[in-house]
Design an enzyme around this catalytic site. Structure first.
Site, short mmCIF file in Angstrom:
data_model
loop_
_atom_site.label_atom_id
_atom_site.label_comp_id
_atom_site.label_asym_id
_atom_site.label_seq_id
_atom_site.Cartn_x
_atom_site.Cartn_y
_atom_site.Cartn_z
N HIS A 1 0.82 -1.21 0.00
CA HIS A 1 0.00 0.00 0.00
C HIS A 1 0.86 1.26 0.00
CE1 HIS A 1 0.88 0.99 4.21
NE2 HIS A 1 0.73 -0.31 4.48
N SER B 1 0.93 5.47 4.40
CA SER B 1 -0.24 5.73 5.24
C SER B 1 0.02 6.93 6.14
CB SER B 1 -0.56 4.50 6.10
OG SER B 1 0.38 4.37 7.16
N ASN C 1 2.53 5.82 8.61
CA ASN C 1 3.89 5.77 8.05
C ASN C 1 4.50 7.16 8.13
OD1 ASN C 1 2.85 3.59 5.34
ND2 ASN C 1 3.83 3.01 7.25
N GLY D 1 0.35 -1.89 12.18
CA GLY D 1 -0.21 -3.22 12.33
C GLY D 1 -1.64 -3.32 11.83
N ARG E 1 -6.07 1.10 3.95
CA ARG E 1 -4.93 1.57 3.16
C ARG E 1 -4.59 0.61 2.02
NH1 ARG E 1 -3.41 -0.15 8.26
NH2 ARG E 1 -1.57 -1.51 8.51
N GLU F 1 -1.60 -6.64 7.57
CA GLU F 1 -0.24 -6.40 8.06
C GLU F 1 0.02 -7.27 9.29
OE1 GLU F 1 2.73 -5.96 7.93
OE2 GLU F 1 3.10 -3.82 7.71
N TYR G 1 1.27 -5.72 15.41
CA TYR G 1 2.39 -5.26 16.25
C TYR G 1 2.06 -5.25 17.74
CZ TYR G 1 5.79 -4.05 12.66
OH TYR G 1 6.74 -4.12 11.66
N LYS H 1 7.74 5.23 16.74
CA LYS H 1 8.89 4.32 16.68
C LYS H 1 10.13 4.92 17.34
CE LYS H 1 7.13 2.09 12.53
NZ LYS H 1 7.28 1.89 11.07
N ARG I 1 11.02 -5.31 15.51
CA ARG I 1 10.61 -4.99 14.14
C ARG I 1 11.11 -6.00 13.13
NH1 ARG I 1 11.71 0.98 12.22
NH2 ARG I 1 10.36 0.21 10.57
N ARG I 2 12.33 -6.50 13.29
CA ARG I 2 12.98 -7.25 12.20
C ARG I 2 13.23 -8.72 12.49
NH1 ARG I 2 11.95 -4.65 7.92
NH2 ARG I 2 13.61 -5.78 6.87
N HIS J 1 0.43 -5.49 2.50
CA HIS J 1 1.24 -4.76 3.46
C HIS J 1 2.68 -5.25 3.44
CE1 HIS J 1 -2.55 -3.23 5.22
NE2 HIS J 1 -2.99 -4.39 4.77
N GLY J 2 3.57 -4.46 4.02
CA GLY J 2 4.98 -4.79 4.00
C GLY J 2 5.28 -6.19 4.48
#
Length: 229
Positions: free
Chosen positions: A9, A12, A15, A22, A60, A87, A90, A98, A114-115, A182-183
């Site tokens: 998307h 947002s 973002n 999330g 989104r 998404e 979270y 963040k 996050r990763r 979503h990502g």
């Protein structure tokens, strides 16, 4: 040979404000709308004719799909929405800034949340304010399925059944498919179809509003990948 297109998307509002999003239903920013419209122009230039569209149940992603399909003159094609393309959830991080979260818990801890492939964020309980259990769009789901937080591993585990049951059969039938999501749900699918390792998937990024085009053979192996920009 079938074509598969992923679109993360457009930007947002969260973002833009650097908040964990999330499952929170946040709209596109003005820039996000432009990115989604540009994706439509790129798809029109590509000449791809789609047979089926998929998206999440979050605004989104839905709007990104609609802007993109409108831009390439294919808003009419069949569309299916599913929570399985949402998404990553979270957990209790949702809504937090963040940078402020990193200041509080440390950059390393936030980076892990996050990763990391299999580390969960702090979880939300079903009774907590903001829990998806209170959202009408999930009313028909077994409460045990609704997450209080997810990592990429869990996200992949709920995305893949939808891929195998719904998306893959369309592709095997030679249909061209577009997925606006979503990502992290798209990273999960990317990991699966490209057979990327748990370690290497951490370095894969999905650019907002950028179509990714796959050519797939009759066994759904990737024969070509291209980013439209």
């Amino acid at each position: 040979m079938a074509k598969l297109v992923f679109i993360r998307h457009g930007q947002s509002e969260w973002n833009l404000s650097n908040q964990f999003t999330g499952w929170v239903d946040v709209d596109l920013s003005e820039e996000g709308v432009k990115q989604a419209q540009n994706a439509g122009k790129l798809l029109k230039e590509s000449g791809i004719e789609f047979d089926q569209a998929y998206t999440s149940v979050l605004t989104r992603a839905i709007k990104t799909l609609h802007y993109a399909l409108e831009g390439c003159g294919q808003l009419w094609i069949p569309e299916m929405k599913t929570w399985r393309l949402n998404e990553r959830h979270y957990g209790a991080l949702q809504g937090l800034n963040k940078k402020e979260t990193a200041d509080k818990y440390g950059d390393e801890q936030v980076h892990i949340w996050r990763r990391s492939y299999d580390t969960l964020p702090p979880l939300l309980e079903a009774t907590d304010e903001g829990s998806a259990a209170k959202d009408r769009r999930y009313a028909n789901l077994d409460p045990k399925i609704i997450p209080g937080g997810e990592n990429l591993k869990v996200t992949l585990e709920r995305v893949i059944p939808f891929w195998e049951d719904e998306i893959a059969p369309k592709l095997l039938d030679g249909k061209n498919v577009i997925i606006a999501a979503h990502g992290n749900s798209l990273r999960a699918l990317t990991k699966y179809i490209e057979d990327i390792s748990d370690e290497d998937i951490m370095d894969v990024e999905m650019t907002t509003g950028e179509p990714v085009v796959y050519d797939l053979d009759d066994k759904l192996n990737v024969t070509h990948k291209e980013k439209l920009n």
